[in-house]
Write an enzyme that holds these catalytic residues in place. Structure first.
Site, mmCIF file in Angstrom:
data_model
loop_
_atom_site.group_PDB
_atom_site.id
_atom_site.type_symbol
_atom_site.label_atom_id
_atom_site.label_comp_id
_atom_site.label_asym_id
_atom_site.label_seq_id
_atom_site.Cartn_x
_atom_site.Cartn_y
_atom_site.Cartn_z
ATOM 1 N N GLN A 1 83.206 -2.212 20.777
ATOM 2 C CA GLN A 1 82.216 -1.477 21.562
ATOM 3 C C GLN A 1 82.797 -0.148 22.054
ATOM 4 O O GLN A 1 83.889 -0.114 22.624
ATOM 5 C CB GLN A 1 81.756 -2.343 22.755
ATOM 6 N N LYS B 1 73.728 -7.945 22.202
ATOM 7 C CA LYS B 1 74.147 -8.207 20.817
ATOM 8 C C LYS B 1 74.508 -9.683 20.644
ATOM 9 O O LYS B 1 74.168 -10.307 19.639
ATOM 10 C CB LYS B 1 75.342 -7.314 20.453
ATOM 11 N N ASP C 1 79.540 -1.943 11.887
ATOM 12 C CA ASP C 1 79.009 -0.742 12.536
ATOM 13 C C ASP C 1 78.937 0.431 11.548
ATOM 14 O O ASP C 1 78.297 1.439 11.829
ATOM 15 C CB ASP C 1 79.948 -0.325 13.691
#
Ligand code: NDP
Length: 294
Positions: free
Chosen positions: A97, A53, A120
């Site tokens: 994460q 990422k 997200d």
């Protein structure tokens, strides 16, 4: 092979180039889009995702920071960090994460994020907006990537019967939400299957489009797929392979070798949905930066 391969790598590259142009335009206006990724603990798979990422962000002209915290970090410290990132005007997107260590409640952490920075798309505000059919929120990256793939390959979802395997908050549920929205890019009739579904294979056999997000290697076999169906494989599973340099290889939830002869279109693993997920994350981050400009 009968089916055409859906090339997630090529499509993701195209999207990333477009995102890079948008990021450059923002930077020219004095706002460089910024994504901060928070990694708690030392899960090796998470570390790989986070590195990917970060690299992809930099390539797209998005400023990327990774904050690594030890697995022993108390929940209140992580929440305090999120408060600081929420208040930092240079940070447009925040990604925590998953999975988090067991002593940290992931729901509490997600709810602490500013929904405007939740790239997200997991915050309840964004989940609610998605369910309500609004495009104002951020859609979760993996299902959004699948929708972009279907669009790019001209797959007709209107009136189609889509079977989604898996009902997680990250993939299955938002996938079903996106597909059942009213509108030309969706309008599907959706069946969601999970571990308690009876006669799962029967449901799958009736699908025009199958989306597998279960986490079970090769669960979808050729006899379960209607000839000509579109098959999207979200699964990423490590299976032992002594012949592979790392001793394992990645496979999807679909028995690709056999299903490819039955499907009309199919995604490979790797090289299918995975790269699209990252492209959507970059797209959401640039969108968050545009919105922060007002
Ligand atoms: P979860 O483990 O959170 O959810 C799995 C879902 O599959 C659950 O709803 C579960 O049902 C269902 N399930 C499990 N076993 C069966 C079974 N035997 N029959 C029917 N349903 C079953 O996983 P995620 O949704 O997070 O991820 C799914 C897969 O996608 C994983 O392989 C993951 O690595 C991959 N993934 C890939 C991404 C990408 O970018 N390509 C991004 C995110 C995930 P129940 O709810 O009843 O337990």
């Amino acid at each position: 092979m009968r089916g055409t391969l859906i090339d997630g790598v090529a499509l993701a590259k195209k999207i990333r180039l477009r995102v890079a142009e948008e990021a450059a335009a923002l930077t020219a206006q004095g706002t460089t889009p910024g994504l901060t990724v928070v990694l708690v603990g030392d899960d090796p798979a998470s570390a790989v995702y986070v590195r990917a990422k970060g690299r992809a962000s930099e390539e797209a002209g998005i400023r990327s920071d990774t904050i690594r915290l030890p697995a022993s970090t108390p929940e209140h410290e992580l929440l305090a960090l999120i408060d600081r990132l929420n208040a930092d005007r240079a940070v447009h997107g925040i990604l925590v994460q998953m999975p988090l260590p067991r002593h940290i409640d992931a729901d509490v952490v997600i709810r602490r994020l500013d929904p405007e920075k939740d790239v997200d798309g997991f915050h309840p505000v964004n989940v609610g907006l998605l369910c309500a059919g609004s495009k104002e929120g951020f859609a979760p990256c993996t299902p959004a990537g699948v929708m972009a793939m279907l669009r790019a390959y001209g797959v007709e979802t209107r009136g189609a019967h889509v079977v989604v395997l898996g009902r997680s908050n990250i993939v299955g549920k938002p996938m079903a939400s996106l597909l059942m929205q009213a509108g030309p890019d969706a309008d599907a009739t959706v069946t969601v299957c999970h571990s308690r579904t009876r006669d799962l294979a029967e449901h799958v056999r009736r699908a025009d489009i199958v989306i597998a997000a279960v986490g079970r290697p090769h669960m979808v076999t050729a006899d379960m797929v209607k000839p000509g169906a579109v098959v999207i494989d979200v699964g990423i599973n490590r299976v032992n392979d002594p012949a592979a340099p790392k001793g394992y290889r990645l496979v999807g939830d679909v028995d690709f070798e056999n299903v490819k002869d039955v499907a009309s279109l199919i995604t490979p693993v790797p090289g299918g949905v995975g790269p699209m997920t990252i492209a959507m994350l970059l797209q959401n981050t640039v969108r968050a930066a545009f919105r922060a400009l007002g």
